[in-house]
Design an enzyme around this catalytic site. Sequence first.
Site, PDB file in Angstrom:
ATOM      1  N   HIS A  62      49.739  13.153 -48.868  1.00  0.00           N
ATOM      2  CA  HIS A  62      50.244  13.177 -50.245  1.00  0.00           C
ATOM      3  C   HIS A  62      49.081  13.383 -51.213  1.00  0.00           C
ATOM      4  CE1 HIS A  62      48.921   9.060 -49.695  1.00  0.00           C
ATOM      5  NE2 HIS A  62      49.035   8.836 -50.992  1.00  0.00           N
ATOM      6  N   HIS A  64      47.441  11.828 -53.591  1.00  0.00           N
ATOM      7  CA  HIS A  64      46.678  10.771 -54.243  1.00  0.00           C
ATOM      8  C   HIS A  64      45.210  10.979 -53.894  1.00  0.00           C
ATOM      9  CE1 HIS A  64      50.071   7.650 -55.084  1.00  0.00           C
ATOM     10  NE2 HIS A  64      49.772   8.368 -56.151  1.00  0.00           N
ATOM     11  N   ASP A  66      42.678   9.296 -52.991  1.00  0.00           N
ATOM     12  CA  ASP A  66      42.015   8.733 -51.822  1.00  0.00           C
ATOM     13  C   ASP A  66      42.396   9.430 -50.516  1.00  0.00           C
ATOM     14  OD1 ASP A  66      44.565   7.641 -52.211  1.00  0.00           O
ATOM     15  OD2 ASP A  66      44.078   5.730 -51.275  1.00  0.00           O
ATOM     16  N   HIS A  67      43.233  10.470 -50.615  1.00  0.00           N
ATOM     17  CA  HIS A  67      43.611  11.221 -49.416  1.00  0.00           C
ATOM     18  C   HIS A  67      43.200  12.700 -49.477  1.00  0.00           C
ATOM     19  CE1 HIS A  67      46.138   8.002 -47.620  1.00  0.00           C
ATOM     20  NE2 HIS A  67      46.140   7.603 -48.872  1.00  0.00           N
ATOM     21  N   HIS A 139      56.995   6.991 -50.856  1.00  0.00           N
ATOM     22  CA  HIS A 139      55.848   6.534 -51.632  1.00  0.00           C
ATOM     23  C   HIS A 139      56.065   6.918 -53.092  1.00  0.00           C
ATOM     24  CE1 HIS A 139      51.923   4.952 -52.151  1.00  0.00           C
ATOM     25  NE2 HIS A 139      51.300   6.100 -52.337  1.00  0.00           N
ATOM     26  N   ASP A 210      50.831   5.198 -46.445  1.00  0.00           N
ATOM     27  CA  ASP A 210      51.322   5.183 -47.822  1.00  0.00           C
ATOM     28  C   ASP A 210      52.842   5.361 -47.902  1.00  0.00           C
ATOM     29  OD1 ASP A 210      48.469   5.574 -47.924  1.00  0.00           O
ATOM     30  OD2 ASP A 210      48.725   5.936 -50.071  1.00  0.00           O
ATOM     31  N   HIS A 268      43.836   2.192 -43.421  1.00  0.00           N
ATOM     32  CA  HIS A 268      44.172   2.214 -44.851  1.00  0.00           C
ATOM     33  C   HIS A 268      44.298   0.798 -45.420  1.00  0.00           C
ATOM     34  CE1 HIS A 268      45.165   4.557 -48.347  1.00  0.00           C
ATOM     35  NE2 HIS A 268      46.267   3.865 -48.572  1.00  0.00           N
TER      36      HIS A 268
END
Length: 307
Positions: A62, A64, A66-67, A139, A210, A268
Amino acid sequence: MNFEVFSIGTSGMMPLPGRFLTSALVRREGSLFLFDAGEGTQVSLRLLNLKWKKIDAIFISHMHADHVTGLPGLLMLSSQVDREEPLYIFGPEKLKEYVDQNRRILDMYINYDIVVIPAKEGVVYEKEDFAINAYRLDHTKPCFGYSLVEKKRKGEFFPEKAEALGVEKGPLWGKLQRGESVTLANGNVVHSSDVMGKEREGRKFSYITDTLYFPSISDFVKDSDILFCEAMFEDALKEDAKDKKHMTAKEAAYIARDANAKMLCLQHYSPRYSNSELSILLDEAKSVFNNTILTKDRMRFEIPLKD
């Protein structure tokens, strides 16, 4: 036939010393598949001495930060090697815009084709002997989980059975092993099933992060040999997890248990937990599913062939 899984990064939200942002890599028969690309992915891959510039495909869960924040650097450094094959990148709709804008703003020199494909439920990448499937998670942004599933392998060939049926060693054995029937000089027909064992199950790796917990995730990751699953919070923070659409370690264990997984690898983690405090998550998960690993950056797992 090797099948290895590497934990590239295990932190959620922000990178920490010794704990980069979430990412995992599968190496199977020389092919490399990256799942997410958080900050620090390049460093972790280099420390593992993997030939990561030859990654076949990348699968983003996804959009976000941090990914995906490690993705632009990967794209730029991959251009430093000769590459004729396209790099396929799968993920949510916004992923193509993110890649295109980074290439334009950073004026990237890219000497290979980058093909960004919107993920959708079902098979997203397929070869002769395996497929990678996507599954819609729940999410705060569109999010996908992924499974790499090997197709069934042919059963074992029994030469003694072939000889007993009058099939001499040679080209006819090859036909039988390919699933064909053969006709002998005396007119007898020998079928592949007469000399071959039952098909053997393939191996499976699943990657889930997530998402709110919901039971049907277990159906998607069913019979995984290794399940990488987020464990953002402990059970005492279950309401926080629900509000932020994340899972607890215990909920990850419910998925592994109900999916009949062989091994659960937690990942995570919230940065609120120090390295020593991560044992809270491990203990809670193991109370539900005993074969649980507290995954750390750059751990390696191997999935052996099934007989």
